[in-house]
Scaffold this motif. Structure first.
Motif, PDB file in Angstrom:
ATOM      1  N   TYR A 162     -68.890  38.304  57.082  1.00 24.38           N
ATOM      2  CA  TYR A 162     -67.404  37.847  57.155  1.00 24.38           C
ATOM      3  C   TYR A 162     -66.776  38.698  56.028  1.00 24.38           C
ATOM      4  O   TYR A 162     -65.685  39.515  56.117  1.00 24.38           O
ATOM      5  CB  TYR A 162     -66.934  36.679  57.545  1.00 24.38           C
ATOM      6  CG  TYR A 162     -67.051  36.218  58.961  1.00 24.38           C
ATOM      7  CD1 TYR A 162     -65.657  36.001  59.550  1.00 24.38           C
ATOM      8  CD2 TYR A 162     -68.020  36.018  59.542  1.00 24.38           C
ATOM      9  CE1 TYR A 162     -65.543  35.490  60.876  1.00 24.38           C
ATOM     10  CE2 TYR A 162     -68.006  35.617  60.884  1.00 24.38           C
ATOM     11  CZ  TYR A 162     -66.927  35.652  61.564  1.00 24.38           C
ATOM     12  OH  TYR A 162     -66.772  35.117  63.020  1.00 24.38           O
ATOM     13  N   SER A 221     -64.901  32.078  61.056  1.00 24.47           N
ATOM     14  CA  SER A 221     -63.692  32.499  61.444  1.00 24.47           C
ATOM     15  C   SER A 221     -62.610  31.615  61.165  1.00 24.47           C
ATOM     16  O   SER A 221     -61.404  32.153  60.819  1.00 24.47           O
ATOM     17  CB  SER A 221     -63.809  32.634  63.246  1.00 24.47           C
ATOM     18  OG  SER A 221     -64.889  33.208  63.596  1.00 24.47           O
ATOM     19  N   LEU A 256     -60.654  34.499  68.039  1.00 23.37           N
ATOM     20  CA  LEU A 256     -62.314  34.376  68.414  1.00 23.37           C
ATOM     21  C   LEU A 256     -62.284  34.217  69.711  1.00 23.37           C
ATOM     22  O   LEU A 256     -62.109  33.329  70.289  1.00 23.37           O
ATOM     23  CB  LEU A 256     -62.886  33.448  67.439  1.00 23.37           C
ATOM     24  CG  LEU A 256     -64.255  32.982  67.881  1.00 23.37           C
ATOM     25  CD1 LEU A 256     -65.272  34.189  67.366  1.00 23.37           C
ATOM     26  CD2 LEU A 256     -64.646  31.701  66.973  1.00 23.37           C
ATOM     27  N   HIS A 267     -62.330  32.317  57.293  1.00 23.68           N
ATOM     28  CA  HIS A 267     -61.689  33.575  56.779  1.00 23.68           C
ATOM     29  C   HIS A 267     -60.421  34.131  57.447  1.00 23.68           C
ATOM     30  O   HIS A 267     -60.275  35.112  57.661  1.00 23.68           O
ATOM     31  CB  HIS A 267     -62.907  34.713  57.182  1.00 23.68           C
ATOM     32  CG  HIS A 267     -64.067  34.763  56.191  1.00 23.68           C
ATOM     33  ND1 HIS A 267     -64.483  35.169  55.139  1.00 23.68           N
ATOM     34  CD2 HIS A 267     -65.092  33.672  56.470  1.00 23.68           C
ATOM     35  CE1 HIS A 267     -65.461  35.037  54.417  1.00 23.68           C
ATOM     36  NE2 HIS A 267     -65.896  34.148  55.112  1.00 23.68           N
ATOM     37  N   LYS A 316     -64.474  41.798  56.945  1.00 22.62           N
ATOM     38  CA  LYS A 316     -63.247  41.035  57.049  1.00 22.62           C
ATOM     39  C   LYS A 316     -62.388  41.193  58.438  1.00 22.62           C
ATOM     40  O   LYS A 316     -61.551  41.658  58.610  1.00 22.62           O
ATOM     41  CB  LYS A 316     -62.108  41.358  55.876  1.00 22.62           C
ATOM     42  CG  LYS A 316     -62.795  41.343  54.399  1.00 22.62           C
ATOM     43  CD  LYS A 316     -61.938  41.765  53.253  1.00 22.62           C
ATOM     44  CE  LYS A 316     -62.463  41.469  51.944  1.00 22.62           C
ATOM     45  NZ  LYS A 316     -63.723  41.673  51.649  1.00 22.62           N
ATOM     46  N   PRO A 317     -63.273  40.630  59.223  1.00 22.61           N
ATOM     47  CA  PRO A 317     -62.543  40.731  60.771  1.00 22.61           C
ATOM     48  C   PRO A 317     -61.376  40.071  60.998  1.00 22.61           C
ATOM     49  O   PRO A 317     -61.154  38.886  60.364  1.00 22.61           O
ATOM     50  CB  PRO A 317     -63.595  40.127  61.658  1.00 22.61           C
ATOM     51  CG  PRO A 317     -64.818  39.172  60.563  1.00 22.61           C
ATOM     52  CD  PRO A 317     -64.491  39.768  59.474  1.00 22.61           C
ATOM     53  N   THR A 318     -60.460  40.562  61.530  1.00 20.66           N
ATOM     54  CA  THR A 318     -59.359  39.991  62.035  1.00 20.66           C
ATOM     55  C   THR A 318     -59.566  39.444  63.380  1.00 20.66           C
ATOM     56  O   THR A 318     -58.827  38.640  63.758  1.00 20.66           O
ATOM     57  CB  THR A 318     -58.105  40.893  62.112  1.00 20.66           C
ATOM     58  OG1 THR A 318     -58.462  42.034  63.076  1.00 20.66           O
ATOM     59  CG2 THR A 318     -57.708  41.636  60.782  1.00 20.66           C
ATOM     60  N   HIS A 319     -60.744  40.210  64.143  1.00 22.31           N
ATOM     61  CA  HIS A 319     -60.939  39.548  65.499  1.00 22.31           C
ATOM     62  C   HIS A 319     -62.404  39.514  65.665  1.00 22.31           C
ATOM     63  O   HIS A 319     -62.933  40.531  65.288  1.00 22.31           O
ATOM     64  CB  HIS A 319     -60.133  40.462  66.587  1.00 22.31           C
ATOM     65  CG  HIS A 319     -58.758  40.515  66.585  1.00 22.31           C
ATOM     66  ND1 HIS A 319     -57.939  41.113  65.548  1.00 22.31           N
ATOM     67  CD2 HIS A 319     -57.991  40.039  67.500  1.00 22.31           C
ATOM     68  CE1 HIS A 319     -56.662  40.779  65.952  1.00 22.31           C
ATOM     69  NE2 HIS A 319     -56.486  40.420  66.878  1.00 22.31           N
ATOM     70  N   VAL A 320     -62.858  38.637  66.337  1.00 24.00           N
ATOM     71  CA  VAL A 320     -64.132  38.415  66.768  1.00 24.00           C
ATOM     72  C   VAL A 320     -64.706  38.241  68.125  1.00 24.00           C
ATOM     73  O   VAL A 320     -63.909  37.447  68.786  1.00 24.00           O
ATOM     74  CB  VAL A 320     -64.922  37.338  65.751  1.00 24.00           C
ATOM     75  CG1 VAL A 320     -66.210  37.235  65.884  1.00 24.00           C
ATOM     76  CG2 VAL A 320     -64.820  37.555  64.260  1.00 24.00           C
ATOM     77  N   THR A 347     -59.372  34.392  60.483  1.00 24.79           N
ATOM     78  CA  THR A 347     -59.613  35.195  61.662  1.00 24.79           C
ATOM     79  C   THR A 347     -58.662  35.062  62.861  1.00 24.79           C
ATOM     80  O   THR A 347     -58.545  33.886  62.984  1.00 24.79           O
ATOM     81  CB  THR A 347     -60.910  35.224  62.411  1.00 24.79           C
ATOM     82  OG1 THR A 347     -62.010  35.537  61.466  1.00 24.79           O
ATOM     83  CG2 THR A 347     -61.225  36.033  63.592  1.00 24.79           C
TER      84      THR A 347
END
Length: 328
Positions: free
Chosen positions: A59, A102, A110, A105, A63-67, A107
């Motif tokens: 992560y 998620s 998810l 961080h 640096k995911p905004t969506h998973v 997110t």
């Protein structure tokens, strides 16, 4: 703000299908990539998601905004029966780490992937989204099924306590390129494709276990990938949603086998061994909620999808997951 979509289990059947759709659909179209959007397809080699530290590092790296969370320990019936605790524990760890990372961080969204085996063993058909927790799952895979059910429980808890936009998808039987064709551990379509291919290659009879009468709903991996993109863009409900063709599109194992024989070009002796058990006759799932929400979607006709899958398998036999190359 730039969007970063992280796909866990990104090199499996559904991950590869998502990659295909993202690369081939027009940018900005309903199922295409958006401008200033990056997609990352992570494999287990990038981090063991059973380990919270490695999950966090993944992560921090992207640096995911969506998973889209597809990673799981999966296996056929035999493995599920033999390693119930391993399937329960490994999947609980993977899911708990991904959901918690998620949350920590921040997110934005998810989506986790469940399976129709989460449903109760004794249940009134068709299956629908309200029946997940209404009784124990089938004894043969209760470890895997309970771990997957917990994702739904956690999604609700994260939403209630922290307002997280976490949800889950429940696909029916998936097939397509990059499937697992290992004869000891494959699902019905890839197992039959591999068996038929070998029968043709070796000039031996193609014998299928059972009567061929049971009915199943199959979803082509490329169609499923489009539905995941749709969920990413348009579905913001914590309640899970079944991703499937309609109940009226059930196909019998005999129809599946006939289509495989045709696609492989097998013209040898082909029969059913009716002394072998059939398994459950049918376990239909309703896609009413999906159709109500998506407002029109073209599923790939079954035979066309099967042709694409068989062609891929034959062209990629040496590198496909066949069990002949255990490193794959």
């Amino acid at each position: 703000m730039a969007t970063v979509v992280l796909v866990t289990g990104g090199t499996g059947l559904v991950g590869k299908a998502l990659e295909h759709i993202i690369e081939t659909e027009p940018v900005g179209s309903r199922f295409g990539k958006l401008p200033n959007e990056t997609w990352i397809f992570a494999s287990s080699a990038e981090g063991d998601l059973r380990d919270p530290e490695q999950t966090n590092k993944l992560y921090e790296k992207y640096k995911p905004t969506h998973v889209i969370h597809l990673a799981a320990l999966v296996g056929g019936l035999f493995k599920n029966m033999k390693y119930k605790l391993t399937f329960l524990r490994d999947n609980i760890l993977i899911n708990d780490n991904v959901l918690h990372a998620s949350y920590t961080h921040k997110t934005t969204k998810l989506i986790s992937c469940l399976s129709t085996c989460v449903f109760p063993d004794k249940v009134e058909y068709p299956l629908d989204e309200n029946k997940i927790h209404s009784g124990p799952p089938h004894e043969s895979n209760f470890g895997y099924a309970h771990a997957k059910r917990m994702v739904d429980v956690q999604n609700h808890a994260y939403k209630e306590e922290f307002g997280c936009n976490f949800t889950s998808a429940i696909p029916t039987n998936i097939f397509g390129p990059y499937d697992n064709y290992d004869l000891e551990d494959a699902h019905v379509i890839p197992a039959l494709v591999h068996k038929c291919y070998l029968a043709k290659k070796n000039g031996t009879p193609f014998i299928v276990s059972g009567t061929g009468k049971p009915l199943r709903q199959f979803i082509f991996s490329h169609d499923l990938a489009k539905l995941f993109v749709w969920m990413l863009r348009e579905y913001d409900d914590v309640e899970p949603i079944i991703l499937s063709v309609g109940e009226d599109e059930e196909v019998s194992i005999k129809e599946v086998t006939d289509a495989i024989v045709k696609a492989v070009g097998f013209d040898g002796h082909y029969s059913f061994d009716t002394s072998k058990a059939d398994g459950q006759f049918r376990k239909p799932a309703s896609n009413k909620k999906l159709l109500d929400r998506i407002g029109g979607f073209q599923f790939t006709p079954f035979e066309q999808a099967l042709d694409i899958s068989v062609k891929w398998f034959i062209e990629n036999y040496d590198t496909a997951r066949t069990g002949n190359n255990k490193k794959a």
